[in-house]
Every structure is written in structure tokens, then in C-alpha cells.
Design an enzyme around this catalytic site. Structure first.
Site, PDB file in Angstrom:
ATOM      1  CB  CYS A   1      19.697 110.177 109.161  1.00 25.69           C
ATOM      2  SG  CYS A   1      20.696 108.681 109.316  1.00 25.69           S
TER       3      CYS A   1
ATOM      4  CB  CYS B   1      21.352 110.251 105.659  1.00 20.43           C
ATOM      5  SG  CYS B   1      20.120 108.932 105.586  1.00 20.43           S
TER       6      CYS B   1
ATOM      7  CG  ASP C   1      32.377 103.180 115.640  1.00 20.09           C
ATOM      8  OD1 ASP C   1      31.303 102.568 115.519  1.00 20.09           O
ATOM      9  OD2 ASP C   1      32.574 104.034 116.537  1.00 20.09           O
TER      10      ASP C   1
ATOM     11  CG  HIS D   1      17.021 106.819 106.741  1.00 21.55           C
ATOM     12  ND1 HIS D   1      17.997 107.129 107.665  1.00 21.55           N
ATOM     13  CD2 HIS D   1      15.886 106.597 107.439  1.00 21.55           C
ATOM     14  CE1 HIS D   1      17.472 107.106 108.875  1.00 21.55           C
ATOM     15  NE2 HIS D   1      16.189 106.791 108.773  1.00 21.55           N
TER      16      HIS D   1
ATOM     17  CG  ASN E   1      24.520  96.533 118.262  1.00 22.83           C
ATOM     18  OD1 ASN E   1      24.735  95.340 118.441  1.00 22.83           O
ATOM     19  ND2 ASN E   1      25.437  97.468 118.441  1.00 22.83           N
TER      20      ASN E   1
ATOM     21  N   GLY F   1      21.103  97.449 121.714  1.00 21.39           N
ATOM     22  CA  GLY F   1      22.134  98.477 121.880  1.00 21.39           C
ATOM     23  C   GLY F   1      22.275  99.406 120.698  1.00 21.39           C
TER      24      GLY F   1
ATOM     25  CG  HIS G   1      24.888 101.021 112.134  1.00 23.69           C
ATOM     26  ND1 HIS G   1      23.701 101.618 112.491  1.00 23.69           N
ATOM     27  CD2 HIS G   1      25.521 100.698 113.291  1.00 23.69           C
ATOM     28  CE1 HIS G   1      23.619 101.667 113.822  1.00 23.69           C
ATOM     29  NE2 HIS G   1      24.708 101.104 114.322  1.00 23.69           N
TER      30      HIS G   1
HETATM   31  P1  AMP Z   1      25.088 101.271 117.425  1.00 26.58           P
HETATM   32  O1  AMP Z   1      25.271 101.525 118.900  1.00 26.58           O
HETATM   33  O2  AMP Z   1      25.094  99.836 117.045  1.00 26.58           O
HETATM   34  O3  AMP Z   1      23.901 102.023 116.864  1.00 26.58           O
HETATM   35  O4  AMP Z   1      26.381 101.846 116.734  1.00 26.58           O
HETATM   36  C1  AMP Z   1      26.533 103.187 116.384  1.00 26.58           C
HETATM   37  C2  AMP Z   1      28.002 103.421 116.179  1.00 26.58           C
HETATM   38  O5  AMP Z   1      28.155 104.611 115.438  1.00 26.58           O
HETATM   39  C3  AMP Z   1      28.802 103.589 117.474  1.00 26.58           C
HETATM   40  O6  AMP Z   1      29.819 102.597 117.522  1.00 26.58           O
HETATM   41  C4  AMP Z   1      29.381 105.001 117.350  1.00 26.58           C
HETATM   42  O7  AMP Z   1      30.680 105.100 117.867  1.00 26.58           O
HETATM   43  C5  AMP Z   1      29.336 105.231 115.850  1.00 26.58           C
HETATM   44  N1  AMP Z   1      29.235 106.609 115.405  1.00 26.58           N
HETATM   45  C6  AMP Z   1      28.316 107.526 115.788  1.00 26.58           C
HETATM   46  N2  AMP Z   1      28.498 108.684 115.131  1.00 26.58           N
HETATM   47  C7  AMP Z   1      29.558 108.485 114.301  1.00 26.58           C
HETATM   48  C8  AMP Z   1      30.237 109.299 113.351  1.00 26.58           C
HETATM   49  N3  AMP Z   1      29.869 110.566 113.119  1.00 26.58           N
HETATM   50  N4  AMP Z   1      31.271 108.767 112.673  1.00 26.58           N
HETATM   51  C9  AMP Z   1      31.663 107.488 112.904  1.00 26.58           C
HETATM   52  N5  AMP Z   1      31.054 106.667 113.766  1.00 26.58           N
HETATM   53  C10 AMP Z   1      30.020 107.162 114.469  1.00 26.58           C
END
Ligand code: AMP
Length: 114
Positions: free
Chosen positions: A4, A7, A30, A46, A87, A93, A100
Site C-alpha cells: 500500500c 502505508c 496531494d 491500513h 471517496n 472515485g 483517506h
Molecule cells: P482518491 O481518488 O479519492 O482515492 O484519491 C487518491 C489521491 O491520492 C489522488 O488525489 C492522488 O493524486 C493522490 N496520490 C496518489 N499517490 C500519491 C502520492 N504518492 N503522494 C501524494 N498523493 C498521492
């Protein structure tokens, strides 16, 4: 969980721009910001999605929401307003299977979300 990404960010194995880190929750910017302030707040534990939360997670999730409000203050968006959103699943989404919350602010949000 070994595979993950969130994680790994929580443990420091993957880099991230952290804005909060304690024994229960971690918050970081983000990587693909959708607003001037876009921060993700996660429990260290997790849990794959909101659907998998149990009673034993109640305190952590309450703490997470309060940390989100503190970060909003730090970011200077508490008074102008912000959105705290999670989400869940395909239709929601969700793309990362670790609970998160997105803290979004610094611009006016639209409603309903797309
Ligand atoms: P969701 O679509 O609600 O699952 O949101 C996941 C979010 O995680 C998205 O806005 C991505 O841009 C963000 N994301 C994915 N990988 C990373 C990362 N390594 N560091 C920071 N944000 C991330």
C-alpha cells in the site's frame, strides 16, 4: 500493508510532503493538487475503504477530522472555508485503497461534485 502506497508514506518508505504526523494519523500534500490547498489525511492503520471501518476505528477517525480542522487553520483556509471529502469505491472515485480524506480549499468549490 506491504504493497500500500499510503502505508509506505506513513512509514516514511515513500516520500511525501507531510504537514502533520502523529501516532494515529498522517497528512501530506496531494501529488496532483486540485485546489490551492489539497491535503490527504490518512489513519496510520491500513483500512481499505470507509466500508471497512469498525467500531475500534471510531477514535482514530474522530481524531482525523479534528486534525483536518487544525490543518485548515494552519493553511489559512479555516475562515474562507474548505471541503473535507472521502471517496469510496468505484462510483465514489476512490483510486487508492487506504482510507483517506481530501482537505480542499483556497478556492470556491462547486456543488454538486462531478
Ligand atoms: P482518491 O481518488 O479519492 O482515492 O484519491 C487518491 C489521491 O491520492 C489522488 O488525489 C492522488 O493524486 C493522490 N496520490 C496518489 N499517490 C500519491 C502520492 N504518492 N503522494 C501524494 N498523493 C498521492
Amino acid at each position: 500493508m506491504a504493497e500500500c502506497a499510503f502505508c509506505k508514506i506513513a512509514s516514511g518508505e515513500l516520500p511525501a510532503t507531510k504537514v502533520h504526523d502523529d501516532d494515529v494519523v498522517v497528512a501530506f500534500r496531494d501529488i496532483n493538487a486540485r485546489a490551492p490547498t489539497h491535503i490527504l489525511i490518512i489513519p496510520r492503520k491500513h483500512v481499505a475503504s470507509l466500508n471497512n471501518l469498525s467500531r475500534e476505528d471510531d477514535a482514530a477517525m474522530g481524531h482525523l477530522v479534528r486534525v483536518a480542522t487544525q490543518i485548515a487553520q494552519q493553511e489559512g483556509i479555516a475562515d474562507t472555508g474548505y471541503r473535507l471529502v472521502a471517496n469510496c469505491g468505484n462510483d465514489g472515485g476512490q483510486s487508492v485503497d487506504h482510507v483517506h480524506f481530501h482537505l480542499l480549499g483556497g478556492r470556491a468549490m462547486t456543488w454538486p461534485p462531478g
